[in-house]
Design a protein around this motif. Structure first.
Motif, PDB file in Angstrom:
ATOM      1  N   GLY A 172       0.781  -1.231   0.000  1.00  0.00           N
ATOM      2  CA  GLY A 172       0.000   0.000   0.000  1.00  0.00           C
ATOM      3  C   GLY A 172       0.809   1.275   0.000  1.00  0.00           C
ATOM      4  O   GLY A 172       0.235   2.358   0.035  1.00  0.00           O
ATOM      5  N   CYS A 173       2.137   1.186  -0.029  1.00  0.00           N
ATOM      6  CA  CYS A 173       2.942   2.416  -0.065  1.00  0.00           C
ATOM      7  C   CYS A 173       2.831   3.064  -1.438  1.00  0.00           C
ATOM      8  O   CYS A 173       2.730   2.387  -2.457  1.00  0.00           O
ATOM      9  N   TYR A 174       2.839   4.389  -1.455  1.00  0.00           N
ATOM     10  CA  TYR A 174       2.688   5.163  -2.689  1.00  0.00           C
ATOM     11  C   TYR A 174       3.962   5.952  -2.929  1.00  0.00           C
ATOM     12  O   TYR A 174       4.421   6.682  -2.046  1.00  0.00           O
ATOM     13  N   PHE A 175       4.532   5.818  -4.119  1.00  0.00           N
ATOM     14  CA  PHE A 175       5.749   6.533  -4.504  1.00  0.00           C
ATOM     15  C   PHE A 175       5.435   7.457  -5.674  1.00  0.00           C
ATOM     16  O   PHE A 175       5.118   6.992  -6.760  1.00  0.00           O
ATOM     17  N   ALA A 176       5.514   8.772  -5.435  1.00  0.00           N
ATOM     18  CA  ALA A 176       5.224   9.747  -6.480  1.00  0.00           C
ATOM     19  C   ALA A 176       6.463  10.082  -7.295  1.00  0.00           C
ATOM     20  O   ALA A 176       6.402  10.896  -8.204  1.00  0.00           O
ATOM     21  N   GLY A 177       7.592   9.486  -6.981  1.00  0.00           N
ATOM     22  CA  GLY A 177       8.831   9.683  -7.717  1.00  0.00           C
ATOM     23  C   GLY A 177       9.795   8.579  -7.365  1.00  0.00           C
ATOM     24  O   GLY A 177       9.559   7.786  -6.455  1.00  0.00           O
ATOM     25  N   ARG A 178      10.910   8.528  -8.101  1.00  0.00           N
ATOM     26  CA  ARG A 178      11.854   7.435  -7.910  1.00  0.00           C
ATOM     27  C   ARG A 178      13.108   7.819  -7.145  1.00  0.00           C
ATOM     28  O   ARG A 178      13.935   6.965  -6.863  1.00  0.00           O
ATOM     29  N   ASP A 179      13.280   9.086  -6.807  1.00  0.00           N
ATOM     30  CA  ASP A 179      14.499   9.505  -6.122  1.00  0.00           C
ATOM     31  C   ASP A 179      14.363   9.263  -4.613  1.00  0.00           C
ATOM     32  O   ASP A 179      14.315  10.186  -3.810  1.00  0.00           O
ATOM     33  N   VAL A 180      14.251   7.974  -4.283  1.00  0.00           N
ATOM     34  CA  VAL A 180      14.076   7.543  -2.900  1.00  0.00           C
ATOM     35  C   VAL A 180      15.158   6.515  -2.598  1.00  0.00           C
ATOM     36  O   VAL A 180      15.373   5.586  -3.381  1.00  0.00           O
ATOM     37  N   VAL A 181      15.830   6.698  -1.461  1.00  0.00           N
ATOM     38  CA  VAL A 181      16.814   5.731  -0.985  1.00  0.00           C
ATOM     39  C   VAL A 181      16.356   5.257   0.384  1.00  0.00           C
ATOM     40  O   VAL A 181      16.080   6.073   1.265  1.00  0.00           O
ATOM     41  N   ILE A 182      16.272   3.936   0.543  1.00  0.00           N
ATOM     42  CA  ILE A 182      15.863   3.333   1.812  1.00  0.00           C
ATOM     43  C   ILE A 182      16.987   2.402   2.236  1.00  0.00           C
ATOM     44  O   ILE A 182      17.320   1.447   1.526  1.00  0.00           O
ATOM     45  N   GLY A 183      17.571   2.664   3.411  1.00  0.00           N
ATOM     46  CA  GLY A 183      18.731   1.925   3.885  1.00  0.00           C
ATOM     47  C   GLY A 183      18.440   0.484   4.283  1.00  0.00           C
ATOM     48  O   GLY A 183      17.291   0.079   4.477  1.00  0.00           O
ATOM     49  N   ALA A 184      19.522  -0.257   4.458  1.00  0.00           N
ATOM     50  CA  ALA A 184      19.449  -1.668   4.835  1.00  0.00           C
ATOM     51  C   ALA A 184      18.763  -1.831   6.186  1.00  0.00           C
ATOM     52  O   ALA A 184      18.910  -0.997   7.079  1.00  0.00           O
ATOM     53  N   ASP A 185      18.013  -2.907   6.307  1.00  0.00           N
ATOM     54  CA  ASP A 185      17.332  -3.287   7.548  1.00  0.00           C
ATOM     55  C   ASP A 185      16.317  -2.254   8.022  1.00  0.00           C
ATOM     56  O   ASP A 185      15.978  -2.210   9.203  1.00  0.00           O
ATOM     57  N   THR A 186      15.828  -1.418   7.120  1.00  0.00           N
ATOM     58  CA  THR A 186      14.768  -0.461   7.459  1.00  0.00           C
ATOM     59  C   THR A 186      13.420  -1.094   7.146  1.00  0.00           C
ATOM     60  O   THR A 186      13.264  -1.806   6.159  1.00  0.00           O
ATOM     61  N   PHE A 187      12.461  -0.830   8.020  1.00  0.00           N
ATOM     62  CA  PHE A 187      11.117  -1.369   7.874  1.00  0.00           C
ATOM     63  C   PHE A 187      10.165  -0.228   7.542  1.00  0.00           C
ATOM     64  O   PHE A 187      10.115   0.777   8.252  1.00  0.00           O
ATOM     65  N   ILE A 188       9.415  -0.364   6.450  1.00  0.00           N
ATOM     66  CA  ILE A 188       8.416   0.623   6.033  1.00  0.00           C
ATOM     67  C   ILE A 188       7.053  -0.037   6.174  1.00  0.00           C
ATOM     68  O   ILE A 188       6.749  -0.994   5.473  1.00  0.00           O
ATOM     69  N   ASN A 189       6.217   0.478   7.076  1.00  0.00           N
ATOM     70  CA  ASN A 189       4.929  -0.140   7.348  1.00  0.00           C
ATOM     71  C   ASN A 189       3.891   0.248   6.281  1.00  0.00           C
ATOM     72  O   ASN A 189       4.178   1.006   5.361  1.00  0.00           O
ATOM     73  N   TYR A 190       2.689  -0.237   6.447  1.00  0.00           N
ATOM     74  CA  TYR A 190       1.618  -0.097   5.469  1.00  0.00           C
ATOM     75  C   TYR A 190       1.285   1.361   5.137  1.00  0.00           C
ATOM     76  O   TYR A 190       1.275   2.224   6.000  1.00  0.00           O
ATOM     77  N   ARG A 191       1.001   1.591   3.846  1.00  0.00           N
ATOM     78  CA  ARG A 191       0.392   2.814   3.315  1.00  0.00           C
ATOM     79  C   ARG A 191       1.167   4.107   3.566  1.00  0.00           C
ATOM     80  O   ARG A 191       0.573   5.157   3.754  1.00  0.00           O
ATOM     81  N   CYS A 192       2.478   4.041   3.540  1.00  0.00           N
ATOM     82  CA  CYS A 192       3.275   5.273   3.632  1.00  0.00           C
ATOM     83  C   CYS A 192       3.241   5.982   2.279  1.00  0.00           C
ATOM     84  O   CYS A 192       3.085   5.352   1.234  1.00  0.00           O
ATOM     85  N   PHE A 193       3.381   7.306   2.304  1.00  0.00           N
ATOM     86  CA  PHE A 193       3.310   8.129   1.093  1.00  0.00           C
ATOM     87  C   PHE A 193       4.639   8.855   0.924  1.00  0.00           C
ATOM     88  O   PHE A 193       5.085   9.552   1.829  1.00  0.00           O
ATOM     89  N   PHE A 194       5.261   8.674  -0.235  1.00  0.00           N
ATOM     90  CA  PHE A 194       6.542   9.302  -0.559  1.00  0.00           C
ATOM     91  C   PHE A 194       6.336  10.276  -1.714  1.00  0.00           C
ATOM     92  O   PHE A 194       6.252   9.876  -2.869  1.00  0.00           O
ATOM     93  N   ASP A 195       6.211  11.570  -1.391  1.00  0.00           N
ATOM     94  CA  ASP A 195       6.071  12.612  -2.408  1.00  0.00           C
ATOM     95  C   ASP A 195       7.416  12.730  -3.112  1.00  0.00           C
ATOM     96  O   ASP A 195       8.429  12.938  -2.466  1.00  0.00           O
ATOM     97  N   GLY A 196       7.424  12.611  -4.404  1.00  0.00           N
ATOM     98  CA  GLY A 196       8.678  12.552  -5.139  1.00  0.00           C
ATOM     99  C   GLY A 196       9.146  13.845  -5.751  1.00  0.00           C
ATOM    100  O   GLY A 196       9.886  13.821  -6.728  1.00  0.00           O
ATOM    101  N   SER A 197       8.776  14.981  -5.201  1.00  0.00           N
ATOM    102  CA  SER A 197       9.188  16.254  -5.793  1.00  0.00           C
ATOM    103  C   SER A 197      10.660  16.551  -5.572  1.00  0.00           C
ATOM    104  O   SER A 197      11.263  17.314  -6.319  1.00  0.00           O
ATOM    105  N   ALA A 198      11.253  15.980  -4.529  1.00  0.00           N
ATOM    106  CA  ALA A 198      12.676  16.149  -4.202  1.00  0.00           C
ATOM    107  C   ALA A 198      13.154  14.826  -3.603  1.00  0.00           C
ATOM    108  O   ALA A 198      12.338  13.970  -3.240  1.00  0.00           O
TER     109      ALA A 198
END
Length: 161
Positions: free
Chosen positions: A40-66
């Motif tokens: 359910g996570c939403y990514f409005a852009g691709r310039d996202v870096v998520i580090g090792a062993d990080t947990f992203i729970n349900y339905r987070c929103f990543f605005d991709g403007s920057a």
């Protein structure tokens, strides 16, 4: 259009197991080595870096403007909003002037509570805890607990040597 469909419909499906979801996100261009991204996570852009062993729970929103940078060993609660877009204040006839995207950085070892909002240009230092429902509109110094609207430092956290 197809890229948004691919990542926000197919890859966010609860029918996929986490390693497959993470592989699809990497194909889309999101840089991550973690398999801990829930549906359910939403990514409005691709310039996202998520580090090792990080947990992203349900339905987070990543605005991709920057760019959005999340460190290693972080825990991100349900429905956290990473909002990188804002506007320059305009005139009285149009207050939302030109778009002014600003990056967000989350350090290593952070815990961000459910439904928190991280606003444009914010850096959250290593080892911080952001309380559920907080609105973070300013940088957070390392190893502190921040809570409220707007978020403020409410507790010093121990630093292990």
């Amino acid at each position: 259009m197809w890229r948004g469909f691919f990542i926000n419909w197919l890859a966010s499906s609860p029918l996929l197991v986490n390693p497959v979801r993470a592989s699809l996100m990497r194909l889309y261009g999101i840089r991550t080595t973690t398999n801990g991204i829930r549906p359910g996570c939403y990514f409005a852009g691709r310039d996202v870096v998520i580090g090792a062993d990080t947990f992203i729970n349900y339905r987070c929103f990543f605005d991709g403007s920057a760019p959005i940078r999340i460190g290693e060993k972080c825990g991100i609660g349900m429905e956290v909003l990473f909002c990188t877009s804002t506007h320059i204040m305009g005139s009285a006839t149009e207050r939302a002037g030109h778009v002014n995207p600003q990056p967000i950085t989350v350090g290593n070892g952070c815990w961000i509570g459910a439904r928190s909002v991280i606003l444009p240009g914010v850096t959250i230092g290593d080892g911080c805890i952001i309380g559920a429902g907080a609105v973070v509109n300013k940088d957070c110094a390392p190893n502190g607990m921040y809570a409220g609207v707007p978020a403020r430092r409410v507790k010093e956290l121990p630093v292990e040597g």
